[in-house]
Motif scaffolding. Structure first.
Motif, short mmCIF file in Angstrom:
data_model
loop_
_atom_site.label_atom_id
_atom_site.label_comp_id
_atom_site.label_asym_id
_atom_site.label_seq_id
_atom_site.Cartn_x
_atom_site.Cartn_y
_atom_site.Cartn_z
N TYR A 114 54.74 -41.90 29.76
CA TYR A 114 54.89 -40.50 30.13
C TYR A 114 53.95 -40.05 31.24
CZ TYR A 114 55.86 -35.55 30.05
OH TYR A 114 56.20 -34.28 30.44
N ASN A 115 52.66 -40.36 31.13
CA ASN A 115 51.76 -39.90 32.18
C ASN A 115 51.82 -40.76 33.45
OD1 ASN A 115 50.45 -41.99 30.84
ND2 ASN A 115 48.75 -40.74 30.15
N LYS A 116 52.52 -41.92 33.39
CA LYS A 116 52.82 -42.75 34.55
C LYS A 116 51.60 -43.00 35.44
CE LYS A 116 56.78 -42.61 36.59
NZ LYS A 116 58.01 -42.20 37.34
N PRO A 117 50.62 -43.73 34.94
CA PRO A 117 49.43 -44.00 35.75
C PRO A 117 49.76 -44.88 36.95
CG PRO A 117 49.40 -45.29 33.73
CD PRO A 117 50.54 -44.33 33.60
N THR A 118 48.88 -44.82 37.95
CA THR A 118 48.97 -45.72 39.10
C THR A 118 48.59 -47.13 38.66
OG1 THR A 118 46.67 -45.38 39.72
CG2 THR A 118 48.32 -43.83 40.64
N GLN A 119 48.77 -48.09 39.55
CA GLN A 119 48.38 -49.46 39.23
C GLN A 119 46.87 -49.57 39.03
OE1 GLN A 119 50.49 -52.05 38.48
NE2 GLN A 119 52.01 -50.40 38.58
N GLU A 120 46.11 -48.79 39.80
CA GLU A 120 44.66 -48.79 39.59
C GLU A 120 44.34 -48.21 38.21
OE1 GLU A 120 40.65 -49.38 40.08
OE2 GLU A 120 42.32 -50.17 41.27
N GLY A 121 45.08 -47.17 37.82
CA GLY A 121 44.88 -46.59 36.49
C GLY A 121 45.23 -47.58 35.39
N LEU A 122 46.31 -48.33 35.58
CA LEU A 122 46.68 -49.34 34.59
C LEU A 122 45.59 -50.41 34.48
CD1 LEU A 122 50.48 -50.00 35.30
CD2 LEU A 122 49.46 -48.64 33.46
N TYR A 123 45.09 -50.85 35.62
CA TYR A 123 44.04 -51.85 35.61
C TYR A 123 42.81 -51.36 34.84
CZ TYR A 123 40.22 -54.82 37.17
OH TYR A 123 39.12 -55.65 37.18
N ARG A 124 42.40 -50.13 35.11
CA ARG A 124 41.23 -49.59 34.43
C ARG A 124 41.50 -49.38 32.94
NH1 ARG A 124 38.48 -45.16 38.59
NH2 ARG A 124 38.67 -46.43 40.48
N ILE B 176 53.93 -52.93 34.94
CA ILE B 176 52.65 -53.53 35.34
C ILE B 176 52.97 -54.45 36.51
CG2 ILE B 176 50.60 -54.76 34.60
CD1 ILE B 176 51.50 -54.32 31.70
N ALA B 177 52.57 -54.09 37.70
CA ALA B 177 52.86 -54.90 38.88
C ALA B 177 52.25 -56.29 38.74
CB ALA B 177 52.31 -54.21 40.14
N ILE B 178 52.90 -57.27 39.36
CA ILE B 178 52.40 -58.64 39.28
C ILE B 178 50.97 -58.72 39.79
CG2 ILE B 178 52.71 -60.97 40.20
CD1 ILE B 178 55.76 -60.40 40.14
N GLU B 179 50.68 -57.99 40.85
CA GLU B 179 49.32 -58.00 41.40
C GLU B 179 48.31 -57.46 40.39
OE1 GLU B 179 51.96 -56.65 42.80
OE2 GLU B 179 52.35 -58.03 44.47
N THR B 180 48.73 -56.49 39.58
CA THR B 180 47.85 -55.94 38.55
C THR B 180 47.65 -56.95 37.42
OG1 THR B 180 48.64 -53.72 39.09
CG2 THR B 180 47.49 -53.98 37.00
#
Length: 289
Positions: free
Chosen positions: A107-117, A143-147
């Protein structure tokens, strides 16, 4: 932590509006007796969104206590709040879970940086090995492959449940990092394991745990023909357990097989009559009914 084979995404049985802990224990015994490698309570299939925090914790405790070390228990303790995910994971560790399944915050749809953290904080503070759970159809963000590659640098992140529906993504991830991948879709167990996944987080194994264990064992042993035969036999179940939103069809199928009382919590509700007929026909074609 070794992750391979079949991990049952366990349903949560209800009776009269309450969690039926007696039946839950019976279902765990059924899974253990069938030889599954692990059980995952309170994930998507376990209707975690409608459980109270207390029920969530009690379900995990009951599964851990009943399994009694006879198989791994990977507790669903993900959340769209990092602090909440950490707190739930600490509780799961305290009651004896072996690992945590961490869904992408929804729901809050974090950025990839947010997912990483987010995942890094849970891995560093939760006290349990983390299995990432990529399911963009449910959460609204992948979750992007890079993440994933970045997260592989954390020793506490041990695997990923891949439920994005792409076999190619398994190859893409494994081409760039060494992480254990479990299929998140029964129908993709065979092809995902063929390109490097180590097993399945299975919905179907709520109903056919021994057969799903046979399928994953056959793939791990390189017995492709035996695995293909099992895939073809149970494909109608794999397909129609998603004829409506999971876990509605699998709970209906289990009720048809006499394994539990068919009960959901709103906003989930019983199958439409036409879909119930379709599901019953598939179960008969698989030899389950």
């Amino acid at each position: 932590m070794q992750l391979q084979g079949v991990y049952t995404a366990l349903v949560t049985p209800f009776s009269g509006g309450a969690v039926d802990f007696g039946k839950l224990g019976e279902l765990v015994e059924m899974q253990v007796s069938a030889g599954v490698d692990g059980i995952i309570p309170v994930g998507t299939t376990g209707e975690s969104p409608t459980l109270t925090y207390e029920e969530h914790q009690q379900v995990i405790e009951t599964v851990v206590k009943t399994a009694a070390g006879r198989c791994q228990v990977i507790a669903g303790t993900g959340a769209n709040s990092t602090s909440e995910a950490i707190a739930m994971t600490k509780h799961a560790r305290a009651v004896g879970a072996d690992a945590t399944l961490q869904v992408t915050p929804y729901y809050n749809k974090p950025t990839q940086e947010g997912l990483y953290r987010h995942f890094s904080e849970v891995a560093d503070q939760g006290g349990l090995p983390v299995v990432l759970y990529n399911v963009p159809g449910r959460t609204g963000v992948a979750i992007a492959i890079e993440t994933v590659v970045r997260l592989c640098g954390n020793n506490n992140i041990v695997g990923m449940k891949e439920a994005g529906g792409s076999v190619e993504r398994v190859s893409a991830v494994l081409d760039q990092c060494d992480i254990t991948i479990l299929s998140g879709d029964d129908a993709l167990t065979l092809p995902m394991m063929a390109v490097g996944a180590s097993g399945i987080v299975s919905v179907a194994s709520n109903l056919i745990p021994a057969q799903m264990k046979q399928l994953t064992d056959a793939m791990l042993e390189g017995n492709w023909m035996a695995a293909q035969d099992l895939h073809r036999k149970y494909y109608p179940l794999f397909r129609d357990q998603f004829v409506e939103t999971n876990p509605i069809p699998i709970k209906a199928a289990m009720a048809m097989a006499g394994l539990l009382e068919e009960e959901y919590r709103l906003p989930l509700c019983p199958l439409a009559p036409a879909n119930r007929e379709k599901l019953a026909a598939s179960l008969k074609s698989c030899g389950i009914l």
